[in-house]
Every structure is written in structure tokens, then in C-alpha cells.
Design a protein around this motif. Structure first.
Motif, PDB file in Angstrom:
ATOM      1  N   ILE A 237      39.907  41.524  43.811  1.00 11.35           N
ATOM      2  CA  ILE A 237      38.643  42.126  44.270  1.00 11.35           C
ATOM      3  C   ILE A 237      38.007  41.122  45.415  1.00 11.35           C
ATOM      4  CG2 ILE A 237      36.202  41.982  43.289  1.00 11.35           C
ATOM      5  CD1 ILE A 237      37.000  43.331  40.541  1.00 11.35           C
TER       6      ILE A 237
ATOM      7  N   THR B  41      39.083  49.715  47.726  1.00  8.82           N
ATOM      8  CA  THR B  41      39.601  50.604  46.862  1.00  8.82           C
ATOM      9  C   THR B  41      38.520  52.031  46.787  1.00  8.82           C
ATOM     10  OG1 THR B  41      39.779  48.933  44.842  1.00  8.82           O
ATOM     11  CG2 THR B  41      39.476  51.202  44.129  1.00  8.82           C
TER      12      THR B  41
ATOM     13  N   LEU C  68      42.332  47.074  39.948  1.00  5.58           N
ATOM     14  CA  LEU C  68      41.376  45.938  40.447  1.00  5.58           C
ATOM     15  C   LEU C  68      41.957  44.496  39.908  1.00  5.58           C
ATOM     16  CD1 LEU C  68      38.218  47.279  41.413  1.00  5.58           C
ATOM     17  CD2 LEU C  68      39.826  46.255  43.080  1.00  5.58           C
TER      18      LEU C  68
ATOM     19  N   ALA D  10      33.957  48.205  39.549  1.00  5.81           N
ATOM     20  CA  ALA D  10      35.305  48.883  39.543  1.00  5.81           C
ATOM     21  C   ALA D  10      35.301  50.204  39.152  1.00  5.81           C
ATOM     22  CB  ALA D  10      36.103  47.921  38.675  1.00  5.81           C
TER      23      ALA D  10
ATOM     24  N   ALA E 169      38.274  52.767  40.749  1.00  4.94           N
ATOM     25  CA  ALA E 169      39.525  51.956  40.237  1.00  4.94           C
ATOM     26  C   ALA E 169      39.908  52.646  38.810  1.00  4.94           C
ATOM     27  CB  ALA E 169      39.190  50.366  40.029  1.00  4.94           C
TER      28      ALA E 169
END
Length: 217
Positions: free
Chosen positions: A57, A68, A82, A95, A100
């Protein structure tokens, strides 16, 4: 059995080398490349379309969240897990919102890493148990993914916020993102307004808290 073609993206060279060495020993996984830059990862996915990206990240330049987001929008076949040092709601929220398919802590054992990779490669979602509770709570509250202050910003504003927090000048940011200085200044003003933070030190503290940058120790 076909191998899972995996790209590792981590800006710390020793960590990246360690992950690569471990994963090369796992049956059914082929590490096709490793790199330390989010933008390079986006370009690699565009050209090579790996099955899965293991993405840190917190990286300078283009962080793992924004990388992403780009990968998920541009590739229908590449999925992203992630990696984070932190098990908190803020990170999980981001996320999930950028698309993700997995969230894993950097301190995970190899067995969990292998499980996450194989789970995501089957088209499922993997959340490390330490953060899964937040997703469960959000579902129970019928509020979807956990909310985050970063959701107030556009992707471009988030990029500019990170670069400001990394100490880059308006001119430097404009050059890097191929924008005019006036456009960067507009984005900066808008993101300050949306976050209700009106000074650079405040932006730096916020960027650290939500994981866009890491503090120097």
C-alpha cells in the motif's frame, strides 16, 4: 496444472527479494516479475496481464491504492492483493473501494500468504482475520464498506495529496503529473476544503494517518 502468474510490487528491495524467494518455492505460483514502483506496475500489467499482483500500500510516487485502482479499471483479468503493516478500518475501507480482491498483513506467515493468493486466484476475496471483523461490522450495519475521509477525494486529488505530503512543490507535481501549475493549485485548494485541513503540516499528518505515506524514523 497452470501456474498463477504473480507480480510483486514492494518498494523495499530486501522485503521484495524475501517474498520472491519464498513464493518461488510454492507449487503452482510463478513470480513473473518484481518491482518497487506503482506506476511501473500499472505499465507492466497493461503489457503482460499477470493473474495476480501482490501490492504494497505505502509506496512513494504512486501508492498501492491508486495503482490498484488503475489496474482494476484497465484489466478485467488481473486481481490485486494489497499488503499493509496495519490492521485498521481506514486501510481496509480504501482497499475495498479501489477494487482490491485481498488484504493481507506484512507479518503474515507463508501459509496464509499462499492461502490468500490461491483464494483470490479462484475469483474469491481474502481478508486477513485481523481486518475481516470490520467488513462484518459494516455488513451488519448495512453501510457497505467502512467509510473513510479519503472517499471525499478524487483519485487525482489523492495523488496530489500524497505528493504534497512527500514534500514536492506545486511545480514539481505539475511536471510529474503533466498538469498545469494552475490545475494543481485548484486540486490542492479543493482537497484542503474537502478534508477541512488548511495547512501543509496538517495534510502531512493526515497522509500518515491514512497510510498514503510512512513516517520517517
Amino acid at each position: 496444472m497452470s501456474h498463477i502468474r504473480l507480480l510483486i510490487v514492494e518498494d523495499h528491495a530486501l522485503v521484495r527479494a524475501g517474498m520472491k524467494a519464498l513464493l518461488q518455492k510454492v507449487e503452482g505460483i510463478q513470480v513473473v516479475a518484481d518491482m518497487g514502483d506503482g506506476l511501473e506496475a500499472v505499465k507492466f500489467v497493461q503489457m503482460e496481464a499477470p493473474d495476480l499482483v501482490l501490492m504494497d500500500i505505502a509506496m512513494p510516487g504512486l501508492n498501492g491504492l491508486d495503482a490498484t485502482s488503475r489496474i482494476v479499471k484497465e484489466s478485467s483479468t488481473t486481481r490485486v492483493i494489497l499488503l499493509s503493516m496495519y490492521a485498521n478500518e481506514e486501510y481496509l475501507s480504501q482497499a475495498l473501494q479501489v477494487g482490491a480482491s485481498g488484504y493481507l498483513l506484512k507479518g503474515a506467515e507463508l501459509a496464509e500468504l499462499e492461502l490468500a493468493i490461491k483464494t483470490v486466484s479462484r475469483g474469491e476475496t481474502y481478508l486477513t482475520p485481523a481486518v475481516a471483523k470490520y467488513a462484518v461490522e459494516a455488513y451488519r450495519n448495512k453501510s457497505g464498506a467502512p467509510s473513510s475521509p479519503l472517499t471525499r477525494l478524487s483519485g487525482r486529488q489523492r495523488e496530489i495529496l500524497q505528493l504534497i505530503a512527500e514534500g514536492q512543490t506545486t511545480k514539481d507535481i505539475a511536471y510529474r503529473l503533466n498538469l498545469s501549475v494552475k490545475t494543481v493549485e485548484t486540486h490542492r485548494s479543493q482537497l484542503m476544503e474537502r478534508l477541512e485541513i488548511h495547512d501543509v503540516p496538517g495534510l502531512v499528518r493526515f497522509a500518515m494517518r491514512v497510510g498514503l505515506i510512512q513516517p520517517d524514523f
